[in-house]
Scaffold this motif. Sequence first.
Motif, short mmCIF file in Angstrom:
data_model
loop_
_atom_site.label_atom_id
_atom_site.label_comp_id
_atom_site.label_asym_id
_atom_site.label_seq_id
_atom_site.Cartn_x
_atom_site.Cartn_y
_atom_site.Cartn_z
N ASP A 77 0.82 -1.21 0.00
CA ASP A 77 0.00 0.00 0.00
C ASP A 77 0.86 1.26 0.00
OD1 ASP A 77 -2.73 0.19 -0.27
OD2 ASP A 77 -3.12 0.55 1.85
N LEU A 78 1.91 1.27 0.80
CA LEU A 78 2.71 2.47 0.99
C LEU A 78 3.65 2.75 -0.18
CD1 LEU A 78 3.46 2.30 4.81
CD2 LEU A 78 1.97 3.90 3.61
N ALA A 116 -0.76 7.31 -7.68
CA ALA A 116 -0.73 7.55 -6.24
C ALA A 116 -1.67 8.69 -5.83
CB ALA A 116 0.70 7.85 -5.78
N ALA A 117 -1.61 9.82 -6.53
CA ALA A 117 -2.43 10.97 -6.14
C ALA A 117 -3.92 10.66 -6.30
CB ALA A 117 -2.05 12.19 -6.97
N GLU A 118 -4.28 10.04 -7.42
CA GLU A 118 -5.69 9.75 -7.66
C GLU A 118 -6.23 8.71 -6.68
OE1 GLU A 118 -7.95 11.22 -9.60
OE2 GLU A 118 -6.33 12.68 -9.88
N GLU A 119 -5.42 7.73 -6.33
CA GLU A 119 -5.89 6.72 -5.38
C GLU A 119 -6.04 7.34 -3.99
OE1 GLU A 119 -7.16 3.02 -3.90
OE2 GLU A 119 -7.10 3.91 -5.91
N LEU A 120 -5.12 8.23 -3.62
CA LEU A 120 -5.28 8.93 -2.34
C LEU A 120 -6.54 9.79 -2.37
CD1 LEU A 120 -1.64 10.09 -1.46
CD2 LEU A 120 -3.00 8.34 -0.30
N ARG A 121 -6.80 10.43 -3.48
CA ARG A 121 -8.00 11.26 -3.60
C ARG A 121 -9.25 10.40 -3.48
NH1 ARG A 121 -6.28 13.89 -7.55
NH2 ARG A 121 -5.65 15.74 -6.40
N ARG A 122 -9.20 9.21 -4.09
CA ARG A 122 -10.36 8.31 -4.01
C ARG A 122 -10.58 7.83 -2.59
NH1 ARG A 122 -11.74 3.22 -3.73
NH2 ARG A 122 -9.59 2.50 -3.47
N ARG A 123 -9.50 7.54 -1.89
CA ARG A 123 -9.62 6.99 -0.54
C ARG A 123 -10.03 8.04 0.49
NH1 ARG A 123 -5.22 2.29 0.86
NH2 ARG A 123 -5.41 1.08 -1.08
N VAL A 143 12.19 8.15 -5.59
CA VAL A 143 10.78 8.01 -5.92
C VAL A 143 10.07 9.25 -5.39
CG1 VAL A 143 10.17 6.80 -3.78
CG2 VAL A 143 8.81 6.40 -5.85
N ASP A 144 8.91 9.55 -5.95
CA ASP A 144 8.11 10.66 -5.43
C ASP A 144 7.32 10.21 -4.20
OD1 ASP A 144 8.99 12.36 -7.35
OD2 ASP A 144 7.12 12.45 -8.49
N GLN A 145 7.32 11.04 -3.17
CA GLN A 145 6.47 10.82 -2.01
C GLN A 145 5.28 11.76 -2.12
OE1 GLN A 145 8.16 9.52 1.81
NE2 GLN A 145 7.44 11.46 2.64
N VAL A 146 4.09 11.20 -2.05
CA VAL A 146 2.87 11.95 -2.36
C VAL A 146 2.01 12.04 -1.10
CG1 VAL A 146 0.86 12.09 -3.88
CG2 VAL A 146 2.97 11.02 -4.71
N LEU A 148 -1.69 13.64 0.43
CA LEU A 148 -2.99 14.21 0.11
C LEU A 148 -4.01 13.72 1.14
CD1 LEU A 148 -4.62 15.93 -1.98
CD2 LEU A 148 -5.19 13.77 -3.11
N GLY A 149 -4.83 14.62 1.65
CA GLY A 149 -5.88 14.24 2.59
C GLY A 149 -5.36 13.62 3.87
N GLY A 150 -4.16 14.03 4.28
CA GLY A 150 -3.59 13.52 5.53
C GLY A 150 -2.90 12.18 5.39
N LEU A 151 -2.87 11.60 4.19
CA LEU A 151 -2.18 10.33 3.97
C LEU A 151 -0.95 10.55 3.07
CD1 LEU A 151 -5.12 7.82 3.31
CD2 LEU A 151 -3.90 8.26 5.46
N THR A 152 0.06 9.75 3.31
CA THR A 152 1.30 9.83 2.53
C THR A 152 1.68 8.45 2.02
OG1 THR A 152 2.13 11.74 3.77
CG2 THR A 152 3.74 10.43 2.58
N VAL A 153 2.01 8.38 0.74
CA VAL A 153 2.53 7.14 0.16
C VAL A 153 3.69 7.50 -0.76
CG1 VAL A 153 0.30 5.93 0.22
CG2 VAL A 153 0.98 7.20 -1.85
N ARG A 154 4.43 6.49 -1.16
CA ARG A 154 5.45 6.67 -2.18
C ARG A 154 4.96 6.07 -3.49
NH1 ARG A 154 11.20 5.87 1.19
NH2 ARG A 154 10.80 7.68 2.55
N ALA A 155 5.21 6.78 -4.56
CA ALA A 155 4.66 6.37 -5.86
C ALA A 155 5.57 5.37 -6.55
CB ALA A 155 4.44 7.60 -6.74
#
Length: 458
Positions: A77-78, A116-123, A143-146, A148-155
Amino acid sequence: MGDTELIAAVRRGDADAVRALLEEGADADALDADGLPVLCTAVAAYDDPVAEALMDGGADPDRPLPDGTTPLLRAVDLGSPAIFSTVLGHEPRLRLPEAARERLLTLARTWYATGAAEELRRRTGATGPAERVRVQDDEYHHVDQVTLGGLTVRAGHGAVLTSLEWAFRVLPPVEELVARGLKYADEDHVDWWSAKWILSQRRSKETWLAVTAFRHHPDPAHRRFVLDFLRIRSLTGASDRNSYDKEESRLFAAWAAEETDVDVLAKVLDAFVGYEHPGMQSIGLGYVGHPDPRVRREVPALLTTWGNPYPPPTPPARAALLRLARDPDSEVRAGAGYWLGTCHDLTLEVHQTLIALTRDPDPEVRTRTAGALAASPDRTSAAADALVALLDEEDVQARLNAAYGLVLRDDPRTEEATGRVGPLGPGFEHDHRDSAIRRWKWERKKTEREKGSATTEQ
């Protein structure tokens, strides 16, 4: 107490303390204050050293969590390939049932397909742009770390998916993996690395042919990917059964004659040097006057014939190397000086050119030429004097080359020269030049002791 200390060590990212506590009996699956195993704490922090220590200590990456996930699912996930690879564990294809394997693959595919950004937006339901920052995921790749909405993942889900498929022996088409690697067209990106690495592990002739076919692609990035694939493949080794040295030699010969992109051409010539091909010298001669120095820098090595020792160059190659030794680009001159000295050519013009290059305005030219001159069979006083003059260089490599050359010549100034090298520091523990100097000093002391003993007996 051990588990409490382990939790604290994981939180502060102290991998050494984690290992020590595990050796003392702490539980690698100890639960943190949130009720999750400490492996999840390390995963959430992208703390690869701590996660590795926990995995080595027996942490369970497949342990069911209250939300129905596992530490391994959370790692997927991350989107950090480094953390994912650590938490993947041993023999996942045999360890995990089919349903668990498919769940992991589906999760990775979803992230990669959606982004990554769109999935964070969806979640999260968040709107607006995501915050992106480039981070180093392992020692060599970023890698880019993204956020959005209080969540962070690496793309890095493309790299995670590629590695996961290989772990489960799912073989997507070569074209698909190449497309993943080239999504960012960045040789230091995790997606590029993962795609070329996994393709290099697929040793079939079909894979080799499918990847190398991209050398004809109009986009230079695709051709660079082929070069990177061939390079990593050669570095990781191959059995005689799946070694394609002859095919690659012919491929590089044709490629070197056809490539139009200067950056790619320089890389092709650099790779070509590692193969044996009867047309290598003629190809090199064709690029002696190339207008771009990046290409000319690769030419000197193409003009030599491997041997132990290297034989003198042919007359056309010698003339070309002498020309390159006067090149306006310092790296070209450095390469020409190195190979002129390495080829053990004792003609007068080569001798004079090497001496002149030890006085070149550029310190790297002086250093590289000194390295070749030191080991060359040129035993003239002019060569020895040139080496002595290099003992004043700021670069320790130049001083070491000079002293080494004087040791090989048993020059009267050797003792003074070895004292002027100075401290070498880390990285020189197994250096052959330093070893030769130490051996020379030891033999000199031994001789002096023997002479002293003989004098005493008389």
